[in-house]
Design an enzyme around this catalytic site. Structure first.
Site, PDB file in Angstrom:
ATOM      1  N   CYS A 121       0.834  -1.196   0.000  1.00 35.94           N
ATOM      2  CA  CYS A 121       0.000   0.000   0.000  1.00 35.94           C
ATOM      3  C   CYS A 121       0.877   1.258   0.000  1.00 35.94           C
ATOM      4  O   CYS A 121       1.448   1.589  -1.034  1.00 35.94           O
ATOM      5  CB  CYS A 121      -0.995  -0.017   1.152  1.00 35.94           C
ATOM      6  N   HIS A 129      -3.675  -4.872   0.867  1.00 42.83           N
ATOM      7  CA  HIS A 129      -3.109  -5.188   2.190  1.00 42.83           C
ATOM      8  C   HIS A 129      -3.134  -6.697   2.433  1.00 42.83           C
ATOM      9  O   HIS A 129      -4.087  -7.216   3.050  1.00 42.83           O
ATOM     10  CB  HIS A 129      -3.898  -4.483   3.290  1.00 42.83           C
ATOM     11  N   GLU A 156      -1.546  -8.258   4.532  1.00 41.51           N
ATOM     12  CA  GLU A 156      -1.301  -8.505   5.952  1.00 41.51           C
ATOM     13  C   GLU A 156      -2.535  -8.330   6.823  1.00 41.51           C
ATOM     14  O   GLU A 156      -2.535  -8.688   8.009  1.00 41.51           O
ATOM     15  CB  GLU A 156      -0.195  -7.571   6.461  1.00 41.51           C
TER      16      GLU A 156
END
Length: 244
Positions: A91, A181, A183
């Site tokens: 990002c 994202h 994660e």
């Protein structure tokens, strides 16, 4: 496995390594997580690190005046590109890599991208050393206002939206960026919604529905993006073998 740690740059507490850090550790990597917003000093070079992971954040890629460490992060990305250190930006990290290597970032004129959105893989992504192993189709957790407007010269586009926003790229032979994202799961996304509710409601965005979508997609998201982390560790291994 390289004995050198991965330098992980965390830009704010709400954007930690989370799942991705978990997966990297499971693959045997060592993480050196630095938090410059909390006073950690970034190294002057990457000689003590085998890889670089640059995480997301709410600031912009050109907001160096308010967040001075961004200048240092861009310098480390340029060093990684010049010396062949495997690097992944997530990002904001994706946008920082683009700017560091000669591209530009701006506010998306089509508005905020938010949701578990489809990844528009290009044909070349199937042969890329990092993304080639990933399942298709794929969905990713998106939450961004800015996008890469002009990629750096020589960029290989790995994924883009149907309207042309860059989603993933290889900016240099060993520098990758992803706009989504990998994660982030339900816990992380829930925290992001806390400061955005009034603005989102004014735009007609149902943040609770977004969180529910992330929760429903958890198994698929984890299965998909754990492979991205594994692929990144493979790049570290290949780099270590090349210099041994």
């Amino acid at each position: 496995m390289s004995t050198l740690p991965i330098l992980v740059v965390e830009h704010e507490a709400g954007c930690p390594p989370a799942w991705f850090g978990e997966w990297l550790l499971a693959e045997g990597a060592v993480l050196d997580v630095l938090r410059p917003y909390a006073g950690d000093r970034l190294p002057g070079d990457l000689s003590g690190h085998g890889g670089l992971l640059v995480l997301g954040g709410s600031m912009g890629a050109d907001d160096d005046a308010d967040h001075p460490w961004l200048t240092d992060v861009k310098g480390l990305i340029r060093e990684a590109a010049a010396t062949g250190v495997p690097t992944l930006g997530i990002c904001l990290g994706h946008q920082l890599a683009a700017v560091a290597l000669g591209g530009t970032v701006h506010v998306n004129p089509r508005g905020q991208q938010i949701g578990v959105l489809d990844i528009g893989w290009t044909d070349v992504a199937a042969d890329d050393p990092l993304t080639g192993r990933l399942p298709r189709p794929s969905g990713g957790v998106q939450w961004n206002n800015d996008v890469v407007a002009e990629p750096p010269p020589g960029t290989v586009v790995l994924a883009a939206t149907a309207t042309g926003e860059l989603q993933a790229a290889r900016f240099a032979p060993t520098v990758w960026g992803v706009q989504w994202h990998p994660e982030a799961g339900e816990e992380i996304v829930t925290a992001w919604t806390e400061d955005e509710r009034d603005d989102a409601a004014a735009r007609g965005v149902d943040l609770d529905a977004y969180v529910r979508d992330v929760a429903r997609a958890t198994d698929r998201l984890r299965e998909t993006w754990a492979q991205l982390a594994a692929g990144f560790v493979d790049l570290l291994d290949a780099d270590a073998r090349a210099v041994s």
